[in-house]
Design a protein around this motif. Structure first.
Motif, PDB file in Angstrom:
ATOM      1  N   ARG A  50       9.372  -3.673  10.712  1.00 20.70           N
ATOM      2  CA  ARG A  50       8.438  -3.382  11.796  1.00 20.70           C
ATOM      3  C   ARG A  50       7.011  -3.091  11.365  1.00 20.70           C
ATOM      4  N   GLY A  51       6.763  -2.788  10.077  1.00 23.44           N
ATOM      5  CA  GLY A  51       5.416  -2.371   9.672  1.00 23.44           C
ATOM      6  C   GLY A  51       4.377  -3.451   9.897  1.00 23.44           C
ATOM      7  N   ALA A  52       4.340  -4.427   9.019  1.00 22.97           N
ATOM      8  CA  ALA A  52       3.324  -5.477   9.119  1.00 22.97           C
ATOM      9  C   ALA A  52       3.529  -6.330  10.365  1.00 22.97           C
ATOM     10  N   VAL A 107      14.797   4.396  -2.421  1.00 24.78           N
ATOM     11  CA  VAL A 107      14.034   3.784  -3.504  1.00 24.78           C
ATOM     12  C   VAL A 107      13.896   2.306  -3.157  1.00 24.78           C
ATOM     13  N   ILE A 108      12.682   1.769  -3.360  1.00 27.76           N
ATOM     14  CA  ILE A 108      12.451   0.330  -3.186  1.00 27.76           C
ATOM     15  C   ILE A 108      12.189  -0.209  -4.580  1.00 27.76           C
ATOM     16  N   ALA A 109      13.009  -1.142  -5.047  1.00 30.48           N
ATOM     17  CA  ALA A 109      12.792  -1.687  -6.398  1.00 30.48           C
ATOM     18  C   ALA A 109      12.807  -3.209  -6.330  1.00 30.48           C
ATOM     19  N   GLY A 132      -6.182  -4.726   4.749  1.00 32.64           N
ATOM     20  CA  GLY A 132      -4.741  -4.977   4.746  1.00 32.64           C
ATOM     21  C   GLY A 132      -4.438  -6.012   5.826  1.00 32.64           C
ATOM     22  N   PRO A 133      -3.152  -6.254   6.114  1.00 31.20           N
ATOM     23  CA  PRO A 133      -2.809  -7.239   7.143  1.00 31.20           C
ATOM     24  C   PRO A 133      -3.481  -6.951   8.488  1.00 31.20           C
ATOM     25  N   ALA A 134      -3.509  -5.689   8.919  1.00 35.32           N
ATOM     26  CA  ALA A 134      -4.082  -5.388  10.247  1.00 35.32           C
ATOM     27  C   ALA A 134      -5.581  -5.688  10.264  1.00 35.32           C
ATOM     28  N   GLN A 162       6.161 -11.994  -0.442  1.00 38.27           N
ATOM     29  CA  GLN A 162       5.606 -10.697  -0.802  1.00 38.27           C
ATOM     30  C   GLN A 162       4.238 -10.488  -0.147  1.00 38.27           C
ATOM     31  N   GLN A 163       3.939  -9.214   0.150  1.00 39.46           N
ATOM     32  CA  GLN A 163       2.706  -8.900   0.893  1.00 39.46           C
ATOM     33  C   GLN A 163       1.438  -9.335   0.155  1.00 39.46           C
ATOM     34  N   GLN A 164       1.462  -9.325  -1.204  1.00 40.68           N
ATOM     35  CA  GLN A 164       0.239  -9.753  -1.916  1.00 40.68           C
ATOM     36  C   GLN A 164      -0.130 -11.189  -1.560  1.00 40.68           C
ATOM     37  N   ALA A 212      -8.527   0.379  10.310  1.00 41.00           N
ATOM     38  CA  ALA A 212      -7.307  -0.303   9.852  1.00 41.00           C
ATOM     39  C   ALA A 212      -7.065   0.155   8.418  1.00 41.00           C
ATOM     40  N   ASP A 213      -7.244   1.466   8.216  1.00 43.90           N
ATOM     41  CA  ASP A 213      -7.226   1.995   6.841  1.00 43.90           C
ATOM     42  C   ASP A 213      -5.860   2.531   6.438  1.00 43.90           C
ATOM     43  N   GLY A 214      -4.804   2.045   7.077  1.00 42.05           N
ATOM     44  CA  GLY A 214      -3.450   2.257   6.573  1.00 42.05           C
ATOM     45  C   GLY A 214      -2.832   3.594   6.961  1.00 42.05           C
ATOM     46  N   ALA A 274     -11.746  -0.364   0.288  1.00 47.68           N
ATOM     47  CA  ALA A 274     -12.021   0.588  -0.790  1.00 47.68           C
ATOM     48  C   ALA A 274     -11.643  -0.020  -2.141  1.00 47.68           C
ATOM     49  N   ASP A 275     -10.639  -0.877  -2.152  1.00 50.76           N
ATOM     50  CA  ASP A 275     -10.136  -1.445  -3.405  1.00 50.76           C
ATOM     51  C   ASP A 275     -10.906  -2.695  -3.804  1.00 50.76           C
ATOM     52  N   LEU A 276     -10.553  -3.216  -4.999  1.00 52.59           N
ATOM     53  CA  LEU A 276     -11.132  -4.483  -5.464  1.00 52.59           C
ATOM     54  C   LEU A 276     -10.058  -5.559  -5.560  1.00 52.59           C
TER      55      LEU A 276
HETATM   56  C1  LIG Z   1       5.494   1.376  -0.640  1.00 55.15           C
HETATM   57  C2  LIG Z   1       5.520   0.624   0.637  1.00 55.15           C
HETATM   58  C3  LIG Z   1       6.572  -0.221   0.931  1.00 55.15           C
HETATM   59  C4  LIG Z   1       6.616  -0.899   2.137  1.00 55.15           C
HETATM   60  N1  LIG Z   1       7.667  -1.721   2.396  1.00 55.15           N
HETATM   61  C5  LIG Z   1       7.716  -2.386   3.571  1.00 55.15           C
HETATM   62  C6  LIG Z   1       8.778  -3.258   3.886  1.00 55.15           C
HETATM   63  O1  LIG Z   1       9.695  -3.440   3.099  1.00 55.15           O
HETATM   64  N2  LIG Z   1       8.774  -3.904   5.091  1.00 55.15           N
HETATM   65  C7  LIG Z   1       7.757  -3.709   6.004  1.00 55.15           C
HETATM   66  O2  LIG Z   1       7.769  -4.316   7.084  1.00 55.15           O
HETATM   67  N3  LIG Z   1       6.730  -2.914   5.707  1.00 55.15           N
HETATM   68  C8  LIG Z   1       6.688  -2.241   4.536  1.00 55.15           C
HETATM   69  N4  LIG Z   1       5.647  -1.424   4.268  1.00 55.15           N
HETATM   70  C9  LIG Z   1       4.634  -1.240   5.306  1.00 55.15           C
HETATM   71  C10 LIG Z   1       3.591  -2.349   5.293  1.00 55.15           C
HETATM   72  O3  LIG Z   1       3.111  -2.546   4.003  1.00 55.15           O
HETATM   73  C11 LIG Z   1       2.491  -1.920   6.255  1.00 55.15           C
HETATM   74  O4  LIG Z   1       3.072  -1.736   7.538  1.00 55.15           O
HETATM   75  C12 LIG Z   1       1.367  -2.910   6.376  1.00 55.15           C
HETATM   76  O5  LIG Z   1       0.725  -3.086   5.147  1.00 55.15           O
HETATM   77  C13 LIG Z   1       0.377  -2.390   7.404  1.00 55.15           C
HETATM   78  O6  LIG Z   1      -0.832  -3.002   7.259  1.00 55.15           O
HETATM   79  P1  LIG Z   1      -2.198  -2.226   7.511  1.00 55.15           P
HETATM   80  O7  LIG Z   1      -3.233  -3.262   7.378  1.00 55.15           O
HETATM   81  O8  LIG Z   1      -2.118  -1.437   8.760  1.00 55.15           O
HETATM   82  O9  LIG Z   1      -2.322  -1.139   6.347  1.00 55.15           O
HETATM   83  P2  LIG Z   1      -2.440  -1.336   4.773  1.00 55.15           P
HETATM   84  O10 LIG Z   1      -1.744  -2.556   4.338  1.00 55.15           O
HETATM   85  O11 LIG Z   1      -2.011  -0.051   4.174  1.00 55.15           O
HETATM   86  O12 LIG Z   1      -3.982  -1.587   4.523  1.00 55.15           O
HETATM   87  C14 LIG Z   1      -4.922  -0.548   4.557  1.00 55.15           C
HETATM   88  C15 LIG Z   1      -6.177  -1.017   3.848  1.00 55.15           C
HETATM   89  O13 LIG Z   1      -7.187  -0.035   4.052  1.00 55.15           O
HETATM   90  C16 LIG Z   1      -7.888   0.169   2.841  1.00 55.15           C
HETATM   91  N5  LIG Z   1      -8.488   1.493   2.941  1.00 55.15           N
HETATM   92  C17 LIG Z   1      -7.859   2.678   3.039  1.00 55.15           C
HETATM   93  N6  LIG Z   1      -8.757   3.669   3.170  1.00 55.15           N
HETATM   94  C18 LIG Z   1      -9.974   3.083   3.157  1.00 55.15           C
HETATM   95  C19 LIG Z   1     -11.302   3.577   3.260  1.00 55.15           C
HETATM   96  N7  LIG Z   1     -11.558   4.879   3.402  1.00 55.15           N
HETATM   97  N8  LIG Z   1     -12.338   2.708   3.200  1.00 55.15           N
HETATM   98  C20 LIG Z   1     -12.113   1.361   3.060  1.00 55.15           C
HETATM   99  N9  LIG Z   1     -10.861   0.849   2.951  1.00 55.15           N
HETATM  100  C21 LIG Z   1      -9.821   1.696   3.011  1.00 55.15           C
HETATM  101  C22 LIG Z   1      -6.826  -0.006   1.776  1.00 55.15           C
HETATM  102  O14 LIG Z   1      -7.410  -0.296   0.529  1.00 55.15           O
HETATM  103  C23 LIG Z   1      -6.038  -1.184   2.349  1.00 55.15           C
HETATM  104  O15 LIG Z   1      -6.659  -2.394   1.995  1.00 55.15           O
HETATM  105  C24 LIG Z   1       5.571  -0.731   3.070  1.00 55.15           C
HETATM  106  C25 LIG Z   1       4.502   0.095   2.769  1.00 55.15           C
HETATM  107  C26 LIG Z   1       4.465   0.776   1.572  1.00 55.15           C
HETATM  108  C27 LIG Z   1       3.299   1.681   1.277  1.00 55.15           C
END
Ligand SMILES: Cc1cc2nc3c(=O)[nH]c(=O)nc-3n(C[C@H](O)[C@H](O)[C@H](O)COP(=O)(O)OP(=O)(O)OC[C@H]3O[C@@H](n4cnc5c(N)ncnc54)[C@H](O)[C@@H]3O)c2cc1C
Length: 563
Positions: free
Chosen positions: A330-332, A214-216, A41-43, A132-134, A189-191, A63-65
């Motif tokens: 604040r998340g990402a 709801v987020i749409a 993910g971003p982190a 968008q995050q993608q 950094a597994d979310g 974990a994903d593809l």
């Molecule tokens: C539904 C939703 C809506 C959101 N909306 C917002 C928003 O509007 N604004 C905002 O600022 N933030 C939002 N966020 C939060 C934001 O997406 C996160 O703060 C950000 O993605 C954090 O990044 P990260 O890398 O810490 O975690 P993540 O992006 O969650 O990345 C975690 C990664 O770890 C991988 N992973 C997990 N477990 C394993 C494992 N066991 N082995 C290997 N890989 C693993 C996952 O596949 C993923 O790639 C939202 C989050 C969600 C879920």
């Protein structure tokens, strides 16, 4: 056996690429790694890129593809862009994102507060940019894939991690079965649902709020500029709040709060989504405008953090370390700052510039940042979604007074994510002139950017180690200062000497000379000729002098590396 989905995620605007899984059988023997990062993910990706900038290789397992589902984090702050510039992806976000700086709060059809975030010509980036995050993940992944120091392994799921003597042993499951790898350090950094955190039985501290949003994401053509729209207590959703944000590719994010008692399952039924989005469009005067759903989910605010991020050789970062409300984006945005901090602290330990104790400093600083954000975000969350009758009463009083009373309107301010100041950091210089300065960023503060020439900014030149910016005159940098920097480099410290001057010609004793004809640095940093600023590798201020002396510089750098 781990079998991640090979079906591309659905989206009406983004084509998900499905990557091939990394299989151990197709590779050579595994030696012990320096760093394994769990989560792309971003982190995780920014940590990998930061480490690589400091010459540290890493293995990045996901974990994903494919990239994550839905737009998720859509608003990125200026400080995030400055960090993303350092890891080489900011230009792609600038090219494709939607910059903005104004937010509107609307109550009973009346605009009661308009927030305009200043945009200084000295800043390279807008206060906010939407994408968008993608896309963000795609750009980060392209940078990781192009970097020889980063070994990206899709379809590799960590199932077990344990601290062992001098490192971590990890078990990774893949579509052909599990394999084991050993690493000196493991970054979790597994979310938000971190399995590593759960398996280690670590508890997050803080609060969870009951209100569900709801987020749409819908595709619709609306003639609004890119500004944040917040609707309080609207007719169709009494007592609740709705947010709207424009995203690239004709997408709008509509976030709406649910009435108490309604379950996520009920709220995400297609007919329920349609009815509410139609009601919102009707309220803003676009009844009947065609729209198409892309993605939806539910969200509830949490202000939680681990009290420690470093557990022997396992380090938590991003959402695995804390869960922060999306109000104030604040998340990402926090994850980038975590990753930038983690990258340089860990690299300095691995490269032998600092003892392992430096990692404790990373944890202390970033837990401090999370706690500050929790306090700030808690205020925004209580305003957006009052958690009790008392808070609701107070909020409703503000709403109703704001129709006529100017003085209550600033209470709508949504406290956008801002970088934490490490004012009390152990790494701050013990012997500089900080207290004598009358302006400029103080010890521990993030940097202030500065436009030097067209398309040339101060922060473009920082990074990769410590940076000493010396305010020089025509005589250049005094030889004893240049000599001190050379000696520090010979001792292995990554430090670069940057002379900044009204003179255009390069100064022989400096690694870089910045031409500042209008003395912008002098004014913005309140520093006279002969003074200097020492920036940490994350660009925060480590020391500053009105008159730099070589002994002070050496002592400060050694202190910043805990030597
Ligand atoms: C539904 C939703 C809506 C959101 N909306 C917002 C928003 O509007 N604004 C905002 O600022 N933030 C939002 N966020 C939060 C934001 O997406 C996160 O703060 C950000 O993605 C954090 O990044 P990260 O890398 O810490 O975690 P993540 O992006 O969650 O990345 C975690 C990664 O770890 C991988 N992973 C997990 N477990 C394993 C494992 N066991 N082995 C290997 N890989 C693993 C996952 O596949 C993923 O790639 C939202 C989050 C969600 C879920």
């Amino acid at each position: 056996m781990h079998t991640p989905s090979t079906q591309a995620r659905p989206s009406i605007y983004y084509n998900y690429q499905v990557f091939k899984p990394w299989l151990a059988s197709q590779q050579g023997p595994q030696s012990k790694h320096k760093v394994v990062i769990v989560g792309a993910g971003p982190a995780g990706m920014v940590t990998a890129l930061e480490l690589a900038r400091h010459g540290v290789p890493s293995v990045l397992v996901s974990a994903d593809l494919q990239f994550s589902q839905g737009s998720r984090a859509i608003v990125f702050t200026r400080r995030s862009m400055e960090i993303l510039q350092q890891v080489g992806v900011a230009h792609r976000i600038t090219e494709n994102g939607l910059p903005w700086r104004c937010g509107n709060s609307i109550y009973r059809g009346q605009k009661v507060f308009r927030m305009e975030t200043p945009h200084d010509p000295d800043d390279r980036f807008f206060p906010m940019i939407n994408i968008q995050q993608q896309y963000l993940e795609e750009y980060l992944h392209d940078a990781c894939a192009a970097n020889d120091l980063i070994d990206v392994r899709w379809g590799n799921k960590l199932v077990k991690a344990e601290n062992i003597e001098g490192g971590v042993r990890a078990e990774i499951d893949t579509p052909e079965g599990p394999y084991t790898l050993e690493t000196e350090w493991l970054v979790a950094a597994d979310g938000g649902r971190s399995e590593i955190r759960s398996r280690m039985n670590l508890k997050l501290e803080g609060s969870s709020y009951e209100s569900i949003f709801v987020i749409a994401d819908i595709r619709i053509d609306l003639p609004y500029p890119t500004e944040r729209l917040a609707f309080f207590d609207p007719d169709w959703n009494r007592g609740n709040t709705i947010l709207m944000h424009r995203e690239p590719h004709g997408i709008w994010r509509v976030d709406y709060q649910l009435p108490p008692g309604e379950t996520p399952e009920e709220a995400l039924r297609p007919e329920s989504l349609k009815q509410r989005i139609d009601a919102q469009l009707k309220m803003i005067g676009f009844e009947g405008t065609p729209w198409e759903m892309d993605w939806n989910s539910v969200y509830s605010a949490r202000t939680l953090t681990l009290p420690e991020y470093v557990h022997q050789r396992i380090v938590f970062t991003g959402d695995a370390a804390h869960l922060l409300p999306i109000f104030g984006v604040r998340g990402a945005n926090t994850a980038f700052q975590d990753a930038q901090s983690l990258g340089w602290h860990l690299a300095f330990v691995l490269n032998g510039h600092a003892p392992e104790a430096l990692m404790q400093n990373h944890s202390t600083e970033r837990v401090g940042a999370a706690r500050e954000i929790i306090t700030e975000a808690g205020k925004s969350t209580r305003f957006m979604a009052p958690p009790s009758r008392g808070f609701r009463l107070l909020r409703d009083a503000v709403l109703s007074l704001s129709l006529t009373q100017e003085f209550v309107r600033p209470l709508y301010h949504w406290r956008t994510s801002r970088p934490h100041e490490y004012s009390h950091s152990k790494l701050n210089s013990p012997c500089d002139d900080n207290a004598l300065f009358t302006g400029g960023p103080a010890l521990g503060a993030p940097p202030q950017n500065l436009q030097l020439q067209h398309d040339d900014y101060l922060l473009d030149h920082l990074g990769g180690g410590f940076d000493l910016i010396y305010a020089a005159n025509a005589q250049g940098v005094p030889s004893h200062i240049a000599q001190a920097v050379t000696e520090l480099q010979q001792q292995g410290f990554p430090i670069k000497l940057i002379a900044i001057s009204t003179e255009a010609q390069a100064m022989a004793s400096a690694h870089i000379t910045l031409h500042d004809p209008q003395q912008r640095f002098k004014h913005r940093y309140a520093v006279p000729i002969g003074g200097a600023y020492l920036f940490r590798p994350d660009q925060h201020i480590c020391g500053r002098w009105l008159q730099l002396d070589a002994a002070g510089l050496k002592q400060s750098l050694l202190a910043a590396c805990l030597q």
